[in-house]
Design an enzyme around this catalytic site. Structure first.
Site, short mmCIF file in Angstrom:
data_model
loop_
_atom_site.label_atom_id
_atom_site.label_comp_id
_atom_site.label_asym_id
_atom_site.label_seq_id
_atom_site.Cartn_x
_atom_site.Cartn_y
_atom_site.Cartn_z
N CYS A 116 0.84 -1.20 0.00
CA CYS A 116 0.00 0.00 0.00
C CYS A 116 0.88 1.25 0.00
CB CYS A 116 -0.91 0.01 1.22
SG CYS A 116 -1.96 1.47 1.33
N PRO A 117 0.75 2.09 -1.00
CA PRO A 117 1.57 3.31 -1.02
C PRO A 117 1.19 4.30 0.07
CG PRO A 117 -0.03 3.35 -2.81
CD PRO A 117 -0.12 1.99 -2.19
#
Length: 432
Positions: A116-117
């Site tokens: 997940c960025p």
């Protein structure tokens, strides 16, 4: 400074803007400031949100220890897919079921969902419960905030004909407008993500496994026109049979496994215990398939070539190129060729079918062209092969943070040195 390093501060900034600047603004807007009960409920939700998000950021997504596994079964030049051993070349370790090598974390992650960025962390077996709680409290908090914003926007609209000095000033109006738009857009995005993760939890799938399920359906559809087999590297015929996803064990068990506990109160507790890494190395299956079949199913494009480059091309096998290079440049060129040889890309399926048509091998090919609607998206440039295949949402493995070179080409073959080491270990155990 990389943009990814700003993601977490940006999320904290967004939470602060929506949650706390709104409470300050409500002191000056009709119909009235937030009541004591509203403030308590809203801030409790915010505390739970901040704790859950921080847990999603700081909790270790886990690692895969070196474990022994079963070996590849191969006979008569046909690959059965049973007892396949998954091996990570970069970690130099076997890969338990549902683990994947993350290109950002630089290691294999147990039950990796995606990198997940916005948390700068992997959503994995250990972090998924925290991530889902974060999505739940974020969605709930923004819905509650939306009710406050709606009430004040309604007052402003109803009083639009009154003199301006009787209402909020231009800065308060701009602040209210910006809060409303930001909250709506963020709630829409996070709400969709929350619903999707609930569905994945109920079905006990990860986003990567959703990609694998769609990939498998595509291979089954392709094989229908080629007698149930697809061509693998070096002339190997790979039998493609429809295989059910093995980890969907029922909604209740899926929730218990995904959240790490059957205590429903703990599902909502932001300080709940993180699942152990050991519990993410083996998973209960639904036994819909015969024992020994592993997930993902056999994929002819994910099998390494057995014959090194050059031996299958007589005109190039014993030629020496770049004779003018210095010794240092020669070594550097050798290392580049060695690294390139590790990953032996195959052309996209559509290009291979076109080659068969050009050679006159057209049996079943027309049907494959008509049926395989994914063909137009199977290539992404001259440097990409079948690993550039995309699902119906246009996603590749790398879009989930997965290292495609490891996942697509080098995960099924145990190195000879590893096999010999295991054989020596077994001999030592028998001797004792």
């Amino acid at each position: 400074m990389e943009a990814s390093s700003l993601a977490v501060p940006a999320v904290y900034g967004l939470i602060t803007f929506l949650a706390y600047s709104s409470q300050w603004l409500f002191l000056y807007l009709e119909p009235h400031p937030l009541s004591k009960k509203q403030l308590i409920r809203f801030n409790v939700l915010l505390i739970c949100l901040l704790i859950s998000y921080t847990q999603s950021v700081v909790v270790d997504p886990g690692h895969v220890p070196k474990v022994a596994g079963q070996e590849t079964e191969e006979s008569d030049g046909k690959f059965s897919g049973k007892f396949r051993q998954r091996w990570c070349r970069k970690c130099k370790a076997t890969k338990p079921p549902r683990s994947h090598h993350c290109k950002e974390c630089k290691r294999c992650i147990p039950k990796m969902d995606h990198h997940c960025p916005w948390t700068s962390n992997c959503v994995s077996h250990t972090t998924f419960p925290h991530f889902l709680r974060f999505l739940f409290y974020a969605t709930t908090s923004m819905i509650y905030l939306a009710s406050f914003l709606w009430a004040r926007c309604k007052v402003v609209w109803d009083d639009r004909d009154l003199p301006s000095y009787l209402g909020p000033n231009i800065f308060q109006l701009a602040h209210l407008f910006l809060l409303s738009v930001t909250n709506f857009v963020t709630l829409f995005a996070v709400g969709i993500l929350f619903i999707r993760n609930i569905w994945c939890l109920a079905a006990n799938t990860t986003t990567i496994e959703g990609w694998e399920i769609e990939r498998h359906k595509t291979l089954v559809r392709r094989a229908r026109y080629f007698g149930g087999y697809l061509d693998g590297p070096d002339g190997v015929k790979v039998r493609i049979q429809r295989q059910e996803f093995p980890y969907d064990i029922g909604i209740w068990k899926n929730f218990k496994q995904g959240m790490g506990t059957g205590n429903t109160l703990a599902w909502f507790w932001p300080l709940a215990t993180t699942p152990s890494i050991e519990s993410g190395l083996e998973f209960e299956t639904n036994d819909l398939e015969e024992p020994g079949l592993q997930w993902p199913p056999p994929d002819p494009d994910r099998i390494n070539r057995r014959v090194p480059h050059g031996f299958d091309r007589g005109e190039e096998a014993f030629t020496y190129r770049n004779a003018e290079l210095t010794p240092r440049e020669t070594i550097a060129a050798f290392r580049r060729r060695q690294e390139a040889d590790i990953v032996r890309r195959r052309k996209p399926f559509v290009q291979r079918v076109e080659s068969q048509v050009a050679r006159g091998e057209s049996t079943g090919v027309e049907g494959a062209f008509d049926e395989c609607e994914d063909l137009q998206g199977s290539g992404a440039g001259s440097a990409s092969g079948e690993e550039s295949w995309k699902n119906s949402e246009g996603e590749r493995l790398r879009d989930f943070g997965v290292d495609e070179d490891v996942e697509f080409y080098d995960e099924d073959d145990l190195p000879l040195g590893e096999l010999l080491a295991r054989k020596r270990m077994q001999a030592e155990v028998r001797a004792q």
